[in-house]
Scaffold this motif. Structure first.
Motif, PDB file in Angstrom:
ATOM      1  N   GLU A  94       7.720  14.983  -0.554  1.00  0.00           N
ATOM      2  CA  GLU A  94       6.413  15.373  -0.261  1.00  0.00           C
ATOM      3  C   GLU A  94       5.552  14.290   0.172  1.00  0.00           C
ATOM      4  N   ARG A  95       5.819  12.895   0.283  1.00  0.00           N
ATOM      5  CA  ARG A  95       4.841  12.115   1.098  1.00  0.00           C
ATOM      6  C   ARG A  95       5.195  12.488   2.650  1.00  0.00           C
ATOM      7  N   SER A  96       6.249  12.663   3.172  1.00  0.00           N
ATOM      8  CA  SER A  96       6.754  12.998   4.629  1.00  0.00           C
ATOM      9  C   SER A  96       6.355  14.573   4.999  1.00  0.00           C
ATOM     10  N   GLY A 111      14.560  -4.719  17.221  1.00  0.00           N
ATOM     11  CA  GLY A 111      15.808  -4.201  17.830  1.00  0.00           C
ATOM     12  C   GLY A 111      16.080  -3.023  16.722  1.00  0.00           C
ATOM     13  N   HIS A 112      15.596  -2.847  15.667  1.00  0.00           N
ATOM     14  CA  HIS A 112      15.741  -1.904  14.688  1.00  0.00           C
ATOM     15  C   HIS A 112      14.537  -1.394  13.986  1.00  0.00           C
ATOM     16  N   GLY A 113      14.553  -0.700  12.909  1.00  0.00           N
ATOM     17  CA  GLY A 113      13.301  -0.611  12.021  1.00  0.00           C
ATOM     18  C   GLY A 113      13.008  -2.204  11.158  1.00  0.00           C
ATOM     19  N   GLU A 164       0.733  -1.156  -0.344  1.00  0.00           N
ATOM     20  CA  GLU A 164       0.108  -0.174   0.024  1.00  0.00           C
ATOM     21  C   GLU A 164       0.853   1.208   0.001  1.00  0.00           C
ATOM     22  N   TYR A 165       2.024   1.216   0.710  1.00  0.00           N
ATOM     23  CA  TYR A 165       2.997   2.290   0.703  1.00  0.00           C
ATOM     24  C   TYR A 165       3.458   2.555  -0.494  1.00  0.00           C
ATOM     25  N   ARG A 166       3.900   1.476  -1.319  1.00  0.00           N
ATOM     26  CA  ARG A 166       4.769   1.716  -2.526  1.00  0.00           C
ATOM     27  C   ARG A 166       3.790   2.246  -3.528  1.00  0.00           C
ATOM     28  N   ASP A 209      19.157   8.144  18.558  1.00  0.00           N
ATOM     29  CA  ASP A 209      20.565   8.473  18.480  1.00  0.00           C
ATOM     30  C   ASP A 209      21.144   7.610  17.338  1.00  0.00           C
ATOM     31  N   SER A 210      20.713   7.582  16.131  1.00  0.00           N
ATOM     32  CA  SER A 210      21.166   6.313  15.305  1.00  0.00           C
ATOM     33  C   SER A 210      22.637   6.135  14.953  1.00  0.00           C
ATOM     34  N   TRP A 211      23.104   7.387  14.940  1.00  0.00           N
ATOM     35  CA  TRP A 211      24.773   7.058  14.911  1.00  0.00           C
ATOM     36  C   TRP A 211      25.346   7.571  16.145  1.00  0.00           C
ATOM     37  N   GLN A 261      26.233  15.099   4.383  1.00  0.00           N
ATOM     38  CA  GLN A 261      25.453  13.926   3.473  1.00  0.00           C
ATOM     39  C   GLN A 261      25.675  12.807   4.534  1.00  0.00           C
ATOM     40  N   SER A 262      25.248  11.505   4.207  1.00  0.00           N
ATOM     41  CA  SER A 262      25.580  10.334   4.963  1.00  0.00           C
ATOM     42  C   SER A 262      27.045  10.057   4.912  1.00  0.00           C
ATOM     43  N   THR A 263      27.493   9.279   5.882  1.00  0.00           N
ATOM     44  CA  THR A 263      28.920   9.101   5.993  1.00  0.00           C
ATOM     45  C   THR A 263      28.999   7.660   6.398  1.00  0.00           C
ATOM     46  N   THR A 308      25.605  15.202  12.433  1.00  0.00           N
ATOM     47  CA  THR A 308      26.444  14.523  11.421  1.00  0.00           C
ATOM     48  C   THR A 308      26.053  14.809  10.092  1.00  0.00           C
ATOM     49  N   TYR A 309      24.722  15.150   9.939  1.00  0.00           N
ATOM     50  CA  TYR A 309      24.228  15.689   8.622  1.00  0.00           C
ATOM     51  C   TYR A 309      24.611  17.040   8.457  1.00  0.00           C
ATOM     52  N   ILE A 310      24.575  17.591   9.171  1.00  0.00           N
ATOM     53  CA  ILE A 310      24.753  19.214   9.151  1.00  0.00           C
ATOM     54  C   ILE A 310      26.322  19.322   9.036  1.00  0.00           C
ATOM     55  N   SER A 343       7.309  10.159   9.240  1.00  0.00           N
ATOM     56  CA  SER A 343       8.342  11.362   9.127  1.00  0.00           C
ATOM     57  C   SER A 343       9.713  10.924   9.079  1.00  0.00           C
ATOM     58  N   ASP A 344      10.683  11.863   8.998  1.00  0.00           N
ATOM     59  CA  ASP A 344      12.067  11.598   8.937  1.00  0.00           C
ATOM     60  C   ASP A 344      12.727  12.452  10.115  1.00  0.00           C
ATOM     61  N   ILE A 345      13.951  12.063  10.445  1.00  0.00           N
ATOM     62  CA  ILE A 345      14.748  12.629  11.604  1.00  0.00           C
ATOM     63  C   ILE A 345      15.192  14.022  11.104  1.00  0.00           C
TER      64      ILE A 345
HETATM   65  O1  CP3 Z   1      17.735   4.622  13.789  1.00  0.00           O
HETATM   66  C1  CP3 Z   1      16.680   5.156  13.059  1.00  0.00           C
HETATM   67  O2  CP3 Z   1      15.889   4.083  12.731  1.00  0.00           O
HETATM   68  C2  CP3 Z   1      16.416   6.473  12.400  1.00  0.00           C
HETATM   69  C3  CP3 Z   1      16.857   6.252  11.182  1.00  0.00           C
HETATM   70  C4  CP3 Z   1      16.763   7.572  10.212  1.00  0.00           C
HETATM   71  C5  CP3 Z   1      15.566   7.988   9.819  1.00  0.00           C
HETATM   72  N1  CP3 Z   1      15.812   9.016   8.789  1.00  0.00           N
HETATM   73  C6  CP3 Z   1      14.146   7.776  10.061  1.00  0.00           C
HETATM   74  C7  CP3 Z   1      13.395   7.324   8.791  1.00  0.00           C
HETATM   75  C8  CP3 Z   1      17.920   8.055   9.637  1.00  0.00           C
HETATM   76  C9  CP3 Z   1      19.368   7.714  10.055  1.00  0.00           C
HETATM   77  C10 CP3 Z   1      17.574   8.878   8.654  1.00  0.00           C
HETATM   78  C11 CP3 Z   1      18.183   9.874   8.064  1.00  0.00           C
HETATM   79  C12 CP3 Z   1      17.810   9.837   6.717  1.00  0.00           C
HETATM   80  N2  CP3 Z   1      16.788  10.448   6.063  1.00  0.00           N
HETATM   81  C13 CP3 Z   1      18.375   8.777   5.862  1.00  0.00           C
HETATM   82  C14 CP3 Z   1      19.455   7.699   6.038  1.00  0.00           C
HETATM   83  C15 CP3 Z   1      20.962   8.205   5.436  1.00  0.00           C
HETATM   84  C16 CP3 Z   1      21.956   7.435   6.119  1.00  0.00           C
HETATM   85  O3  CP3 Z   1      22.743   8.477   6.599  1.00  0.00           O
HETATM   86  O4  CP3 Z   1      22.112   6.259   6.156  1.00  0.00           O
HETATM   87  C17 CP3 Z   1      17.622   8.861   4.613  1.00  0.00           C
HETATM   88  C18 CP3 Z   1      17.957   8.109   3.389  1.00  0.00           C
HETATM   89  C19 CP3 Z   1      16.759   9.896   4.564  1.00  0.00           C
HETATM   90  C20 CP3 Z   1      15.679  10.458   3.773  1.00  0.00           C
HETATM   91  C21 CP3 Z   1      14.648   9.166   3.484  1.00  0.00           C
HETATM   92  N3  CP3 Z   1      14.311   8.571   4.748  1.00  0.00           N
HETATM   93  C22 CP3 Z   1      14.569   8.363   2.445  1.00  0.00           C
HETATM   94  C23 CP3 Z   1      15.005   8.757   1.318  1.00  0.00           C
HETATM   95  C24 CP3 Z   1      13.421   7.322   3.002  1.00  0.00           C
HETATM   96  C25 CP3 Z   1      13.028   6.318   2.092  1.00  0.00           C
HETATM   97  C26 CP3 Z   1      11.567   6.846   1.767  1.00  0.00           C
HETATM   98  C27 CP3 Z   1      11.172   5.876   0.746  1.00  0.00           C
HETATM   99  O5  CP3 Z   1       9.827   5.900   0.809  1.00  0.00           O
HETATM  100  O6  CP3 Z   1      11.758   5.346  -0.163  1.00  0.00           O
HETATM  101  C28 CP3 Z   1      13.321   7.560   4.482  1.00  0.00           C
HETATM  102  C29 CP3 Z   1      12.652   6.890   5.258  1.00  0.00           C
HETATM  103  C30 CP3 Z   1      12.573   6.959   6.651  1.00  0.00           C
HETATM  104  N4  CP3 Z   1      13.694   7.295   7.437  1.00  0.00           N
HETATM  105  C31 CP3 Z   1      11.594   6.562   7.596  1.00  0.00           C
HETATM  106  C32 CP3 Z   1      12.028   6.735   8.894  1.00  0.00           C
HETATM  107  C33 CP3 Z   1      11.378   6.661  10.129  1.00  0.00           C
HETATM  108  C34 CP3 Z   1      10.172   6.051   6.984  1.00  0.00           C
HETATM  109  C35 CP3 Z   1      10.009   4.690   6.952  1.00  0.00           C
HETATM  110  C36 CP3 Z   1      10.859   3.818   6.079  1.00  0.00           C
HETATM  111  O7  CP3 Z   1      10.698   4.144   4.899  1.00  0.00           O
HETATM  112  O8  CP3 Z   1      11.636   3.061   6.596  1.00  0.00           O
END
Ligand code: CP3
Length: 321
Positions: free
Chosen positions: A24-26, A297-299, A11-13, A183-185, A134-136, A128-130, A52-54
């Protein structure tokens, strides 16, 4: 279940095909609500977690970002000097109104059937992002800054922590009944550095929220937290989220009288019904009858079979003490 709404659900996809931009989705109230409620309707969990997203609150305090389909978050401007700090401004909650609007609707939609959970990234994790832009995988720039430019990094973390405290209060005012700090990182820091660079700023957020919004439970989760648990347990939070690399019995002992959340290995959801049932029962038995929020233990991982998620919830509902 952490990340219970998202890409593993068909449904999400389908929504993602119609609305290909994650921003847009978030960041659109109707889509946030629809996506958040997908797992609620499918599995009847006890908690509904805002989709949402962090990084979502960044624009509210002066940080702009884009999301690249392959590279993830990309920031045009980073903060690495005293001059760069001027980019930050007081929190402008009008930039994230969709978060409050969604939480209000979600509270109404789920009524007393489930708790509504909000979340924030920890200051260290967001920085870490600021700082890196970007991701590292190495955290080279931000970790070097800990040694070479500590004043600027401390100022940045303080400003982000203060902004997050306002953002958390805003989520609670709108209807969030529990808050999780990611505190993912955090686990990327040696424990003595986590004590200096992450913990005080999580504490700063939590203390402010405890003052402005007393009684709202806060869960603290760090990825790779095996080396940090005793230190995490000294934070003024209610619950410690455990990742799957720690045995629940050991985790329980190491965090003392805090409640625990977790910690089934997300990969067990790929292993079939018997394995899922065994893992859920094992974690619940080791956690004991009170002060435990069953979770992964994680997502949830992309590709997880939806029937497995359903089975996880169904098994959990049969457990009695
Ligand atoms: O520890 C945790 O679980 C928190 C994780 C976390 C989220 N966002 C929550 C999230 C982290 C570390 C982020 C930062 C972030 N934002 C990343 C990770 C990059 C990295 O450094 O590894 C990314 C890729 C984003 C942007 C983002 N967030 C995208 C492109 C997506 C996928 C969306 C899609 O539909 O394709 C997300 C999803 C996301 N990030 C969710 C959450 C709670 C929503 C649920 C999911 O899609 O898994």
């Amino acid at each position: 279940m952490m990340r219970q709404a998202g890409r593993y659900m068909k449904e999400y996809r389908d929504v993602a095909v119609k609305h290909p931009s994650f921003r847009e989705r978030s960041e659109t109230t109707d889509l946030i609500c629809e996506i958040t409620l997908q797992p609620f309707r499918a599995f009847q969990p006890d908690g509904v977690i805002l989709f949402s997203d962090i990084l979502t609150p960044f624009p509210a305090f002066g940080i702009d970002f884009e999301i690249d389909d392959y590279k993830g978050p990309m920031l045009e401007k980073t903060i690495r000097s005293a001059e760069d700090l001027k980019m930050l401004h007081e929190v402008d909650l009008s930039k994230v109104e969709f978060v409050a609007d969604s939480l209000k609707i979600l509270r109404q939609e789920v009524g007393d059937e489930a708790a509504v959970l909000g979340f924030v990234g920890a200051p260290w994790t967001l920085c870490t992002y600021i700082v890196e832009g970007q991701s590292t995988s190495t955290y080279k720039t931000i970790k070097s800054m800990c040694f070479n430019n500590p004043e600027v990094l401390h100022k940045l973390l303080s400003a982000v922590a203060d902004a997050l405290a306002v953002y958390v209060g805003f989520q609670i005012d709108a209807g969030a009944q529990v808050i999780q700090v990611f505190d993912s990182w955090g686990g990327q820091l040696p424990p003595h550095m986590w004590e200096e660079w992450s913990k005080p700023y999580i504490e700063r957020v939590v203390r402010k929220v405890n003052q402005t919004h007393p009684g709202v439970p806060i869960t603290m989760y760090a990825n790779g937290s095996g080396g940090l648990l005793e230190r995490m347990a000294t934070l003024p939070v209610d619950t410690i989220g455990l990742d799957w690399t720690i045995d629940m019995e050991d985790g329980r002992r190491r965090v003392g009288d805090k409640a625990v959340q977790g910690n089934v290995d997300p990969v067990v959801l790929f292993a079939g019904e018997d394995a899922i049932e065994k893992a859920v029962r094992d974690v619940c038995r080791k956690a004991g009858p009170t002060g435990h929020i069953l979770n992964l233990g994680h997502g949830v991982l992309v590709g997880t079979p939806e029937e497995s998620v359903k089975h996880f919830f169904d098994v959990s509902k049969t457990i009695t003490y």
